[in-house]
Design a protein around this motif. Structure first.
Motif, mmCIF file in Angstrom:
data_model
loop_
_atom_site.group_PDB
_atom_site.id
_atom_site.type_symbol
_atom_site.label_atom_id
_atom_site.label_comp_id
_atom_site.label_asym_id
_atom_site.label_seq_id
_atom_site.Cartn_x
_atom_site.Cartn_y
_atom_site.Cartn_z
ATOM 1 N N ARG A 73 0.683 -1.026 0.184
ATOM 2 C CA ARG A 73 0.147 -0.066 -0.001
ATOM 3 C C ARG A 73 0.841 1.240 -0.139
ATOM 4 N N SER A 74 1.859 1.237 0.758
ATOM 5 C CA SER A 74 2.651 2.547 0.937
ATOM 6 C C SER A 74 3.501 2.588 -0.377
ATOM 7 N N GLN A 75 4.136 1.469 -0.913
ATOM 8 C CA GLN A 75 4.797 1.587 -2.258
ATOM 9 C C GLN A 75 3.791 1.946 -3.353
ATOM 10 N N ASN A 76 2.447 1.671 -3.276
ATOM 11 C CA ASN A 76 1.473 2.030 -4.421
ATOM 12 C C ASN A 76 1.146 3.662 -4.077
ATOM 13 N N SER A 77 1.316 4.102 -2.872
ATOM 14 C CA SER A 77 1.064 5.645 -2.653
ATOM 15 C C SER A 77 2.225 6.190 -3.280
ATOM 16 N N GLU A 78 3.446 5.860 -2.825
ATOM 17 C CA GLU A 78 4.478 6.415 -3.383
ATOM 18 C C GLU A 78 4.531 6.585 -4.796
ATOM 19 N N GLN A 79 4.414 5.509 -5.592
ATOM 20 C CA GLN A 79 4.214 5.408 -6.803
ATOM 21 C C GLN A 79 3.161 6.369 -7.416
ATOM 22 N N SER A 80 2.072 6.468 -6.800
ATOM 23 C CA SER A 80 0.998 7.463 -7.129
ATOM 24 C C SER A 80 1.465 8.738 -7.085
ATOM 25 N N LYS A 81 2.098 9.143 -5.940
ATOM 26 C CA LYS A 81 2.576 10.530 -6.012
ATOM 27 C C LYS A 81 3.697 10.551 -7.291
ATOM 28 N N ARG A 82 4.679 9.921 -7.376
ATOM 29 C CA ARG A 82 5.469 9.861 -8.572
ATOM 30 C C ARG A 82 4.640 10.112 -10.060
ATOM 31 N N SER B 175 1.129 14.214 -22.401
ATOM 32 C CA SER B 175 0.609 13.022 -22.820
ATOM 33 C C SER B 175 -0.033 12.170 -21.871
ATOM 34 N N VAL B 176 -1.169 11.388 -22.283
ATOM 35 C CA VAL B 176 -1.969 10.640 -21.405
ATOM 36 C C VAL B 176 -1.256 9.152 -21.492
ATOM 37 N N GLN B 177 -1.519 8.543 -20.343
ATOM 38 C CA GLN B 177 -1.067 7.280 -20.164
ATOM 39 C C GLN B 177 -1.845 6.347 -21.200
ATOM 40 N N PRO B 178 -1.015 5.059 -21.933
ATOM 41 C CA PRO B 178 -1.766 4.578 -22.935
ATOM 42 C C PRO B 178 -3.237 3.811 -22.235
ATOM 43 N N GLU B 179 -2.800 3.188 -21.074
ATOM 44 C CA GLU B 179 -3.968 2.353 -20.413
ATOM 45 C C GLU B 179 -5.204 3.232 -20.083
ATOM 46 N N ALA B 180 -4.819 4.559 -19.650
ATOM 47 C CA ALA B 180 -5.976 5.301 -19.358
ATOM 48 C C ALA B 180 -6.686 5.742 -20.628
ATOM 49 N N SER B 181 -5.867 6.041 -21.724
ATOM 50 C CA SER B 181 -6.465 6.182 -23.011
ATOM 51 C C SER B 181 -7.299 4.934 -23.556
ATOM 52 N N ALA B 182 -6.946 3.889 -23.405
ATOM 53 C CA ALA B 182 -7.590 2.825 -23.776
ATOM 54 C C ALA B 182 -8.775 2.455 -23.251
ATOM 55 N N SER B 183 -9.004 2.598 -21.911
ATOM 56 C CA SER B 183 -10.165 2.547 -21.126
ATOM 57 C C SER B 183 -11.205 3.579 -21.515
ATOM 58 N N LYS B 184 -10.452 4.894 -21.620
ATOM 59 C CA LYS B 184 -11.596 5.941 -22.162
ATOM 60 C C LYS B 184 -12.106 5.465 -23.442
ATOM 61 N N ASP C 259 -5.023 -0.628 -11.324
ATOM 62 C CA ASP C 259 -6.297 -0.460 -10.965
ATOM 63 C C ASP C 259 -7.189 -1.119 -11.770
ATOM 64 N N PHE C 260 -6.858 -2.359 -12.336
ATOM 65 C CA PHE C 260 -7.501 -3.164 -13.347
ATOM 66 C C PHE C 260 -8.924 -3.190 -13.061
ATOM 67 N N HIS C 261 -9.122 -3.681 -11.579
ATOM 68 C CA HIS C 261 -10.627 -4.060 -11.049
ATOM 69 C C HIS C 261 -11.554 -2.585 -11.183
ATOM 70 N N THR C 262 -10.615 -1.733 -10.907
ATOM 71 C CA THR C 262 -11.548 -0.499 -11.128
ATOM 72 C C THR C 262 -12.190 -0.101 -12.390
ATOM 73 N N VAL C 263 -11.293 -0.421 -13.374
ATOM 74 C CA VAL C 263 -11.516 0.114 -14.882
ATOM 75 C C VAL C 263 -12.576 -1.106 -15.122
ATOM 76 N N ILE C 264 -12.548 -2.304 -14.864
ATOM 77 C CA ILE C 264 -13.582 -3.320 -15.188
ATOM 78 C C ILE C 264 -14.880 -3.043 -14.857
ATOM 79 N N GLY C 265 -14.962 -2.384 -13.390
ATOM 80 C CA GLY C 265 -16.271 -1.980 -12.772
ATOM 81 C C GLY C 265 -16.812 -0.641 -13.545
ATOM 82 N N ASP C 266 -15.980 0.274 -14.086
ATOM 83 C CA ASP C 266 -16.480 1.014 -14.899
ATOM 84 C C ASP C 266 -17.128 0.675 -16.222
#
Length: 718
Positions: free
Chosen positions: A371-380, A390-399, A428-435
């Protein structure tokens, strides 16, 4: 989830209990055997599984047992104290306590503690502790006073910590309570004063404790009806200073403030406690189990004949006085979790089980790190996004996929979804699938003709969905009678509510066989034990009778059987499966679903009687197939277990017994179930006879002389 099973009386003989009930119930050195000491003159050895006494010993008239009898696990002998100072030691073969070993001590005894791995320890009323061997070597040795004047011992318990005994006892003086901890490996005695978080004090009516690493978790049930907990350290932080321990509130208003008999408390595990006493607003005594982690009442059982306010627990059995009889109530406590508190957990550990969605447990250390690693990764990631346009490819694909879902055809959406699922999964794959599934269901509501079944199946098979994440999916499938989607949801969702499970069951039982033939349903759970049955059944001519009975006949006169006649061969009945394989596979998905009995029963009453009868016939068929195998299991991939089959038979009969009894078609089924229960009782009776015969043989072998070097014996058991 916790449950109390059916109670039974350990002995039909009235116990000569004193005004305070029994003195104690202590385990013997043999499994399933317990020493029961009443408040008068008698000690009885019981075997719980047989519900009968194995031995009884009494002191002379005029003498009174003052300390409950215990077993010395090192020697197998029994120890008791009468008239406060007279110690007796005997074994199972002794008959008269007046003729066994006797030792008169110099001080009054409060209790004898005996536990596996150490010698018995004698706790005197003034707080001193002696080992049994040292005490027998010099019975009249001087016993020092450990506690102060007017200080009285209220409760005591012993633990084994790193192969060494640790004794704790609680004292009371003028409304103030103290905890003494005696550690024998270091031979130290530590004293702690018990305080409440608030200023007001309350009379403590019952104690219980368990070991929690370097602390003793001490729980107390007070007169205000609340349960408090204090962590008593094995070793004080400052040995020279007087230590104080604060008691914090765990459960509030567990019992009324003024019960008729004093309440009792017992810790069953780290998250469950048993309380003996009335539960508000009830006035009669009850035995209840509470979950301390989620602050919930799990189950309760009313005891109308009253109790003595005493409770003992060993293994998975609770002992108490109910009226004038010693009563045993078995109990079960599942792993304490939110899913367990709300309903039964799905058994995901079975071989071949379906994969369930992963739920994050933040209490797990390595997950905290993640969880802490994911938090630091999110900050970065956020900092990088500020610097980049530019937008992340994964976010672009889901949108892009969400945009496609809103306007394109089902075929095109299916192709784009397959491409998206083929890409590398992000955290965040499970969140994207939920959307994605939310977007699909929203369009289903607005366009009645839009129903992308293939897309929904692909999303369910990602194993990241649950009912709570997309409740509309099951509702849409029920509305369209899509049994394929319903089967997948039951197989993959661990949190389906009981009302939805019963709605699925209604559809599975009511849909016609012709409609099922056109639907693609996974039948791997039934193929190994139903395909062969149906193939054999189709090869038979309809007019051929089997023992004078055809399954197609529905004549009520044929069902009017005498209960005493020989039961029909189960193997012959097992060849007739009442449902087609696809319907059986759907019903198996229901059998595997998670449920809570209290919530499920009310919904089962809404199912039509003929469908209940059909389901019972199928369950009976599964039960017969289980009996064909020595392991009592069904072949195939993830088939129903025997426990699931029996649980659902009981659930259906409990919810619909009055209706089922009135249906002529169910008469033969009920008779067969009755006969099977009766046959099982006969088998158990015969096994008991065989056991007795073998015991007699063992006795004969011991009585043989050494001169008999050779012999041949023939024993007829039947």
């Amino acid at each position: 989830m916790a449950a109390l099973e059916e109670e039974f009386t350990l002995s039909a003989v009235h116990l000569a209990a004193g005004p305070d009930g029994l003195l104690g119930v202590e385990p013997s050195d043999k499994a399933d055997q317990f020493l029961v000491t009443d408040g008068g003159r008698t000690v009885i050895l019981y075997k719980v599984s047989d519900q009968k006494p194995l031995g009884s010993w009494s002191v002379k008239q005029g003498q009174s047992i003052t300390v409950p009898a215990v077993c010395n696990f090192q020697t197998g002998e029994f120890i008791v104290v009468h008239d406060n100072k007279v110690l007796r030691i005997w074994n199972n073969e002794d008959v008269n306590l007046d003729k066994v070993f006797k030792a008169t001590l110099s001080a009054e005894v409060y209790k004898i503690h005996s536990i596996q791995g150490t010698e018995p320890l004698v706790l005197f009323k003034e707080g001193a502790v002696r080992g049994l061997e040292a005490l027998l070597a010099e019975p009249q040795q001087k016993i020092e006073a450990v506690i102060s004047d007017e200080e009285v011992i209220k409760w005591t318990k012993i633990f084994m910590v790193f192969k060494h005994p640790v004794l704790i006892f609680i004292t009371e003086k003028h409304g103030t309570y103290f905890a003494y901890v005696q550690t024998f490996n270091t031979n130290t005695l530590n004293k702690y004063q018990l305080l409440l978080e608030q200023e007001k004090e309350s009379v403590i009516q019952s104690f219980s404790a368990y070991m929690d690493w370097k602390f003793i978790s001490l729980m107390s049930l007070c007169a205000d009806g609340c349960i408090y907990e204090a962590l008593v350290p094995l070793h004080p932080s400052d040995p020279g200073e007087s230590e104080r321990v604060v008691r914090s509130l765990v459960l509030k208003d567990v019992v009324p403030c003024s019960p008729r008999s004093g309440p009792a408390l017992a810790i069953l595990d780290h998250n469950h406690v048993a309380v003996l006493g009335p539960t508000a607003p009830a006035t009669k005594d009850c035995l209840s189990i509470w979950n301390t982690k989620f602050q919930t009442l799990q189950t309760s059982k009313e005891l109308p004949q009253g109790t003595s306010g005493q409770l003992w627990y060993y293994g998975e059995n609770l002992f108490m006085l109910h009226g004038k009889f010693l009563t045993v109530i078995p109990y079960k406590c599942e792993v304490s979790s939110l899913a367990g508190a709300l309903g039964k957990l799905k058994h995901s550990q079975e071989s071949g089980s379906y994969t369930v969605p992963h739920f994050v447990n933040w209490e797990t250390p390595h997950l905290n790190e993640d969880r802490s690693q994911n938090s630091e990764q999110s900050k970065r990631t956020l900092r990088r996004r500020k610097a980049e346009t530019s937008v992340q490819p994964e976010a672009s694909a889901s949108k892009q996929l969400l945009s496609t879902i809103k306007k394109d055809s089902e075929k095109h959406i299916e192709v784009e979804l397959r491409k998206f699922l083929a890409t590398k999964r992000t955290p965040d794959f499970h969140t994207v699938i939920g959307d994605i599934i939310t977007a699909l269901l929203e369009r289903c509501k607005t366009e009645s003709s839009f129903y992308p079944r293939n897309c929904l199946i692909q999303l369910i098979q990602t194993h990241v969905l649950s009912y709570s994440l997309c409740p509309g999916l099951l509702a849409a499938a029920i509305e369209r009678t899509d049994v394929q989607i319903l089967q997948l949801c039951l197989q993959h969702f661990p949190d389906i509510p009981e009302s939805a499970t019963c709605a699925c069951l209604k559809i599975f039982l009511s849909i016609s066989d012709d409609s099922l033939q056109e639907i693609d349903i996974n039948v791997e759970s039934v193929s190994d034990y139903i395909d062969a049955v149906h193939k054999e059944k189709m090869e038979q001519q309809p007019e051929i009778l089997q023992n004078g009975f055809t399954p197609e006949e529905d004549n009520c006169e044929k069902c009017d059987l005498d209960l005493d006649e020989k039961p029909q061969d189960p193997r012959e009945e097992a060849t007739s499966c009442p449902v087609v394989p696809k319907r059986a596979a759907l019903l198996n998905a229901v059998l595997h679903s998670a449920y809570s009995e209290a919530f499920l029963l009310s919904h089962l009453k809404d199912i039509p009687a003929q469908h209940i009868t059909l389901f019972l016939h199928y369950l009976y068929f599964l039960y017969l197939k289980c009996n064909e195998n020595a392991t009592m299991t069904l072949p195939g991939i993830h088939p129903p277990t025997l426990n699931q089959i029996m649980d659902w038979i009981c659930l259906l009969l409990d919810a619909n017994f009055t209706v089922v009894v009135m249906i002529p078609e169910a008469k033969r089924l009920l008779l067969n179930l009755y006969k099977f229960v009766k046959s099982q009782i006969c088998i158990c009776s015969e096994l008991n006879k065989i056991e007795v015969s073998f015991r007699e043989l063992q006795k004969l072998n011991r009585e043989k002389t050494s001169q008999e070097l050779y012999s041949i014996e023939v024993l007829e058991l039947f």
